[in-house]
Each structure stands twice: as C-alpha cells, then as structure tokens.
Design an enzyme around this catalytic site. Structure first.
Site, PDB file in Angstrom:
ATOM      1  CG  HIS A 109      57.251  71.200   1.262  1.00 39.62           C
ATOM      2  ND1 HIS A 109      56.554  70.270   1.997  1.00 39.62           N
ATOM      3  CD2 HIS A 109      56.933  70.913  -0.040  1.00 39.62           C
ATOM      4  CE1 HIS A 109      55.865  69.475   1.194  1.00 39.62           C
ATOM      5  NE2 HIS A 109      56.057  69.847  -0.048  1.00 39.62           N
ATOM      6  CG  HIS A 153      54.975  62.604  -1.008  1.00 40.29           C
ATOM      7  ND1 HIS A 153      53.643  62.619  -0.685  1.00 40.29           N
ATOM      8  CD2 HIS A 153      55.229  63.826  -1.544  1.00 40.29           C
ATOM      9  CE1 HIS A 153      53.117  63.789  -1.012  1.00 40.29           C
ATOM     10  NE2 HIS A 153      54.066  64.540  -1.552  1.00 40.29           N
ATOM     11  CD  GLU A 209      52.643  67.375  -0.137  1.00 36.26           C
ATOM     12  OE1 GLU A 209      52.667  67.493  -1.366  1.00 36.26           O
ATOM     13  OE2 GLU A 209      53.621  66.902   0.490  1.00 36.26           O
TER      14      GLU A 209
HETATM   15  C1  DHB Z   1      58.934  68.947  -3.483  1.00 38.91           C
HETATM   16  C2  DHB Z   1      58.216  68.490  -2.410  1.00 38.91           C
HETATM   17  C3  DHB Z   1      56.967  67.858  -2.569  1.00 38.91           C
HETATM   18  O1  DHB Z   1      56.178  67.380  -1.583  1.00 38.91           O
HETATM   19  C4  DHB Z   1      56.496  67.686  -3.829  1.00 38.91           C
HETATM   20  O2  DHB Z   1      55.366  67.003  -3.941  1.00 38.91           O
HETATM   21  C5  DHB Z   1      57.192  68.168  -4.917  1.00 38.91           C
HETATM   22  C6  DHB Z   1      58.417  68.800  -4.741  1.00 38.91           C
HETATM   23  C7  DHB Z   1      60.272  69.575  -3.319  1.00 38.91           C
HETATM   24  O3  DHB Z   1      60.644  69.990  -2.211  1.00 38.91           O
HETATM   25  O4  DHB Z   1      61.023  69.634  -4.279  1.00 38.91           O
HETATM   26 FE    FE Z   2      54.029  66.434  -2.389  1.00 40.63          FE
END
Ligand code: DHB
Ligand code: FE
Length: 279
Positions: free
Chosen positions: A193, A12, A240
């Site tokens: 991430h 997302h 997440e």
């Molecule tokens: C990013 C990824 C995310 O899941 C989020 O909620 C906000 C930023 C990103 O990689 O920029």
């Molecule tokens: Fe997110």
C-alpha cells in the site's frame, strides 16, 4: 527455557478495527477478509500461547516525527490502547511480559543493538488490530505482550537485513529465558500500500501473493532486498513488511506454512496473513 510455538505475519490496517467497532464484519465488503482469519484464530486458540511478541510500527501516535526511534522495546507493566482521534475504542489494556522484555532488551544491547526502552507508552492500531484478528474481543487478553516498535514511517528506516538480525536476537532471548512460557511472534504491517504522493492507492497483488507464498522458504530474497526495492514493489507504506522479517528470522530455517490468506483491497491495502510453525 521459554518456547516459540509459532509465528504469524498479518496486516494491521486501522479500518479493520473500525469495521469491528461498527459491526461491519459480516457485511459483503468485510466478510471475505475476516473469514480468512478464522483458521488463524482457531490455531491461536489451540496453541494457547502465554506471551505474544508483537512487532509493529507506531503511526505518529506514541512517537511523532520530531522523535522517531529506529527500534523501541516496551518494558511496561501495562500498555493502553491509544485514542487515534475517533474516541477511545472498546479494547482492553495489554499486560506487559515485563521479565521477558527486560531480558530481550539486555540481549539486544549485548548483541550491539541500541533500542529505545519504553517504561510507559501507549499502543496504536499496529498492535491492537493484529491482537483482535487473532484473539478476538475478550474481556481481558489471554496473553501478555512484548511490543517491539520498528520505524517504517520516516526515512531512514532500518534495512531488511537489520530486522532479520534483530529476529535472531529475539529467538535467542526467548530460548535463553528461564521460564516455561509459550511464545507466539507476530510480525505486522503491509501488505502492499501507498497512502501518499503520486502513487497513492498503489496495490501490487502479484508482489503480495509472492510474499505470502515466499516468506516461509524464500526469505533470503526478501532480507537481501534494499529498502528502496521494498518501496518500489510494495509501496511506501507497504515497506512495513520488513517487520515480518523479525518474526521469520526468529523461526527455524525450515518452517511449515499452516495457514495463509489474502484479500485486496482492505481499505487501501493488500491484506492478509500467514501462520508458520517450526518444522
Ligand atoms: C492504512 C494502512 C496502514 O498500514 C496504516 O497504518 C494506516 C492506514 C490504510 O490503508 O488505511
Ligand atoms: Fe501501518
């Protein structure tokens, strides 16, 4: 009785929405990412759901760190896409599946969950982006939504097993809902991430691939992992992914993996999706 027609898991990331807004979808950086969603979008168009249950987390837009509910459920008539600081996006309002929402909330309480119940609340990229990825950019959304917020922002986040348990209630609520609505369940977030700290920029392609390959059949492994193991393996924000477990638990033990896509990096994340049907 309403019917679950399938489940999807998807990233997302907000920059996906920004790429669409800026007309970058066909650029070399983004095209491979968006092309991978074409089969998923077609699947959604063919399946014609009436309601999308979207499990996502707010990112400090509707709940700030001073008040973070572990689980929240929307029962609103309409959800407005929140302006996250770059100005309003050209995304239509989302109509709420109010009756199913209230039924779900009631069933949650019956089964000893205590959600925050939201009659009025905006939705951020956590819900907007998955809807755009699977439904495109219509004048009006072809489905009503039932939003479920899970805290994945501020520890203590819920355990993977607790997300799993909520998915079981979700399934029973849909299947005991008097109506003939076709319901798709969308678990969002991830993939790996980390946006902060010494591991900022961390992506784990091996773990992401294993997740996409394993979420259909190897779910016991993922629901038994600890929250700390999620952070270690997928990064602090990659945790997440626990929200996909709500979707997976709402499906049959045996499912068919219809579509799968992985692309890394998208922004600072491993990104992708699965489409599952009950076997
Ligand atoms: C990013 C990824 C995310 O899941 C989020 O909620 C906000 C930023 C990103 O990689 O920029
Ligand atoms: Fe997110």
């Amino acid at each position: 009785m309403a019917k679950i027609i399938g489940g999807v898991g998807t990233s997302h990331v907000p920059s996906i929405g920004a790429a669409l807004d800026k007309g970058l979808a066909d650029t070399p950086d983004w095209k491979p990412f968006f092309d991978g969603y074409i089969p998923g979008k077609q699947w959604m168009a063919d399946m014609k759901p009436d309601i999308a249950v979207v499990i996502f987390n707010d990112h400090g837009n509707s709940f700030f760190l001073d008040r973070v509910p572990t689980f929240a459920v929307g029962v609103a008539e309409t959800y407005h896409p929140v302006d996250e600081g770059w100005g309003p996006r050209n995304v239509p309002d989302f109509k709420g599946a109010q009756d199913l929402s209230w039924h779900f909330v009631d069933q949650l309480v019956e089964r000893h969950f205590d959600p925050l119940v939201c009659r009025e609340i905006d939705v951020d990229h956590g819900l907007q982006v998955p809807m755009e990825l699977f439904f495109g950019h219509p004048e009006a959304w072809p489905v009503k939504v039932l939003p479920i917020w899970v805290n994945t922002i501020q520890f203590p986040i819920p355990t993977p097993q607790r997300c799993w348990d909520m998915g079981k209630v979700l399934r029973d609520a849909i299947e005991s809902f008097p109506g003939d609505e076709r319901v798709v369940i969308m678990g969002t977030g991830g993939l790996s991430h980390q946006l902060q700290g010494s591991r900022a920029g961390f992506i784990n392609r091996t773990a992401d691939e294993a997740w996409l390959n394993g979420i259909a059949d190897n779910y016991d492994h993922y629901r038994n992992m600890t929250r700390e193991e999620y952070v270690e393996e997928f990064g602090s924000e990659g945790a997440e992914l626990i929200m996909w477990l709500v979707m997976r638990a709402a499906m049959n033990d045996k499912v068919t993996l219809k579509h799968r896509h992985y692309h890394a990096p998208a922004s600072m994340t491993g990104a992708g999706m699965v489409v599952l049907e009950n076997a």
